[in-house]
Design a protein around this motif. Sequence first.
Motif, PDB file in Angstrom:
ATOM      1  N   ARG A 177       3.891   5.087 -12.357  1.00  0.00           N
ATOM      2  CA  ARG A 177       3.160   4.768 -13.587  1.00  0.00           C
ATOM      3  C   ARG A 177       3.871   5.297 -14.822  1.00  0.00           C
ATOM      4  NH1 ARG A 177      -1.534   6.122 -10.459  1.00  0.00           N
ATOM      5  NH2 ARG A 177      -1.483   8.217 -11.347  1.00  0.00           N
ATOM      6  N   THR A 178       4.463   6.497 -14.706  1.00  0.00           N
ATOM      7  CA  THR A 178       5.131   7.109 -15.873  1.00  0.00           C
ATOM      8  C   THR A 178       6.521   7.593 -15.462  1.00  0.00           C
ATOM      9  OG1 THR A 178       4.017   9.196 -15.341  1.00  0.00           O
ATOM     10  CG2 THR A 178       2.995   7.812 -17.033  1.00  0.00           C
ATOM     11  N   LYS A 216       0.833  -1.194   0.000  1.00  0.00           N
ATOM     12  CA  LYS A 216       0.000   0.000   0.000  1.00  0.00           C
ATOM     13  C   LYS A 216       0.869   1.246   0.000  1.00  0.00           C
ATOM     14  CE  LYS A 216      -3.765  -2.225   2.531  1.00  0.00           C
ATOM     15  NZ  LYS A 216      -4.567  -2.206   3.784  1.00  0.00           N
ATOM     16  N   VAL A 217       0.422   2.284  -0.716  1.00  0.00           N
ATOM     17  CA  VAL A 217       1.176   3.543  -0.777  1.00  0.00           C
ATOM     18  C   VAL A 217       0.659   4.470   0.317  1.00  0.00           C
ATOM     19  CG1 VAL A 217       1.784   5.533  -2.191  1.00  0.00           C
ATOM     20  CG2 VAL A 217       1.530   3.287  -3.246  1.00  0.00           C
ATOM     21  N   VAL A 218       1.439   4.630   1.383  1.00  0.00           N
ATOM     22  CA  VAL A 218       1.101   5.543   2.468  1.00  0.00           C
ATOM     23  C   VAL A 218       2.351   6.339   2.815  1.00  0.00           C
ATOM     24  CG1 VAL A 218      -0.694   4.050   3.422  1.00  0.00           C
ATOM     25  CG2 VAL A 218       1.641   3.833   4.251  1.00  0.00           C
ATOM     26  N   LEU A 259       2.016  11.763  -6.003  1.00  0.00           N
ATOM     27  CA  LEU A 259       3.113  11.947  -6.951  1.00  0.00           C
ATOM     28  C   LEU A 259       3.979  10.702  -7.063  1.00  0.00           C
ATOM     29  CD1 LEU A 259       4.115  15.626  -6.094  1.00  0.00           C
ATOM     30  CD2 LEU A 259       3.206  14.817  -8.266  1.00  0.00           C
ATOM     31  N   THR A 260       4.134   9.990  -5.946  1.00  0.00           N
ATOM     32  CA  THR A 260       4.897   8.735  -5.979  1.00  0.00           C
ATOM     33  C   THR A 260       4.212   7.726  -6.895  1.00  0.00           C
ATOM     34  OG1 THR A 260       5.721   9.099  -3.733  1.00  0.00           O
ATOM     35  CG2 THR A 260       5.808   6.848  -4.583  1.00  0.00           C
ATOM     36  N   GLN A 261       2.904   7.587  -6.766  1.00  0.00           N
ATOM     37  CA  GLN A 261       2.166   6.674  -7.633  1.00  0.00           C
ATOM     38  C   GLN A 261       2.243   7.105  -9.091  1.00  0.00           C
ATOM     39  OE1 GLN A 261      -1.793   6.554  -5.803  1.00  0.00           O
ATOM     40  NE2 GLN A 261      -1.381   4.471  -5.146  1.00  0.00           N
TER      41      GLN A 261
END
Length: 614
Positions: free
Chosen positions: A290-291, A58-60, A284-286
Amino acid sequence: MRYQFDDFEFDSIDLILLRAGTALAIRHNEAKLLALLLANTHRVLSKEEILDQVWQDKVVSEQAVFQNISHLRALFGNDAIKTFAKRGYQWQRQVTGVNAAPITRPLITSDTVHAPITVTPVDTDVSARHRVSNWLGVSLISLLVLLAFVFVLQRDEAQSESFSITYLPFEGSEPEQWQLQDTTQLNFTSLTTLSAANFRTSQELVYPEVAVQHPVILTASVRQVDALWYLTFWLKGPAGQWQGVLHGATSQAVQQKLYQHLSQPVVASLLQHAHSPDLKLAMLTQAHQRTPEDLILLGALVNAYLDVHELEKAMAMAEKLAVLAKAQTNTQQEGRALAYQGEILLRKNLVDLSLIRLDMALQALEVSQDLRAQSDVWHSRSWLYHLQRDYGQVKASLLHSAQLARQTQDIARELDALTYLSIMASKNQQDDDKYHYLRLAEEKMRDYELPVYHFAKVPFHYAIFADKPADKEPHYRRVLEYTALTPNHWVAQSSRKSLVRYYLREARFEEAESLITSVRQDNAENAYLSVMYAAAVQTQAELLPLALRAFELAQLSGERRIGLDVALLLCQMPVESGVNSDFYAQYISEHATSDWRMQNEAQLLALNLMAAGR
């Protein structure tokens, strides 16, 4: 494994916490974190390891670790878990491991907070039924979470498909050469009645007027160097600003890159919706994952780490940006990456290394003739020379910064360099220069026919130069006159805070109250003014809700200094107020900078909170 400590017993398999045979309320992630701490009492656990073990994929943000640690301290005492600065956390109480049958209990979800219940033995059939019940409950919750996630994704996709942008004529090019076309995700509207230069210098006044019909405004500057097109663009939205640089062999190629970048949902979200610094960092991390080839996003991620004072991670991202930019032969982004590294090294007080990086940044930026970025680098160099006590180089750097800004017709940068030179002259006891360059900036404001709020910087600087609080008052008052139409401009907010503090100290309560009630917007700055007033003239019962609201707004907006000031105030509240002083003490421990600690040394010593800052 079951662990016993003090009068507690914890089952790390089923994540059940008992105290004297009675189950206590504990959330799922808190229980997982407790299990991790108890299994590793012999060593310090880093925030990164905790995030990896407890939250897994999970992104936290790291704030989640801090909050769950605070909750565990509230259960077991502040001394149960020790913080090791810049290293992590370690369990401190004596623990005994017990190999015994696991504790069983009725189904609770990951977010359930329940009243204490007595645990009694149950037979195998009942346990089996409970396991089935657990499985069905978890499955149902997972399904609901999945549906909610799909809904959010669909909502974000719908927003991105209808992301409307109004663009002003691009500077440095013929308008017909840069006519932006609608895409499946972007809807462009051309607004030719307003120039980009006028919008940027009058944004505080102009944007509120046009935002009703045009909530997101795009301005850009174009130049051609050695057969390459370079585009610098800025976006202004209801919740913030966004900017970036692009280049390509043709104007059409640059436009396609612009479409591709602006189509990313994170850009629309950050412009249109307010987010806390931690959430912004996660988003922004996610987006970067992705790109990863989007260098603008990577640069924004560097800034996001700087906003939360994560210098090591900011440096890692800045180095990654430099490597990717070099591989793409993108000297604009390479120069920016090196400038980021220079700023980070400066924050770490590594002056010589910072100067080397800034010199490298200038060399890269000169290739693309990026005068704005060069102006910023020269501006940064001035502070390094100030630390070296070389006022001659300070002055030369800032004058060169102003000259580069003037060449690219960037009025705001030019004036910022001149007014900053006035401050630097004052710091270096150069009285003639401090007044000369402030007057020069004022003359240029008149020549450029700028809106009146720009002139507020002049009396603001005179207030800084004045020695006595009583001598500062008329200058701050003049600032508020100049910013009557723009009360949330930073010079207005700073002047209002200084005046309120002065009036409260002088027991001029009616004047302080008048200043506070003159502003209506619910933001951290204005909320803190109410806290200051309540602390001086109202009861603690009236103060507490105002302080809690100000702290909340400070967290949402990233106003770290206001958050620290309010946390310090809350730590001084009496026990009967119900304030969790341990939480706010830990917040100070985690986030206080060395300069803030120095300014509040007496209060911190009185509360036994004086420790090494960042």
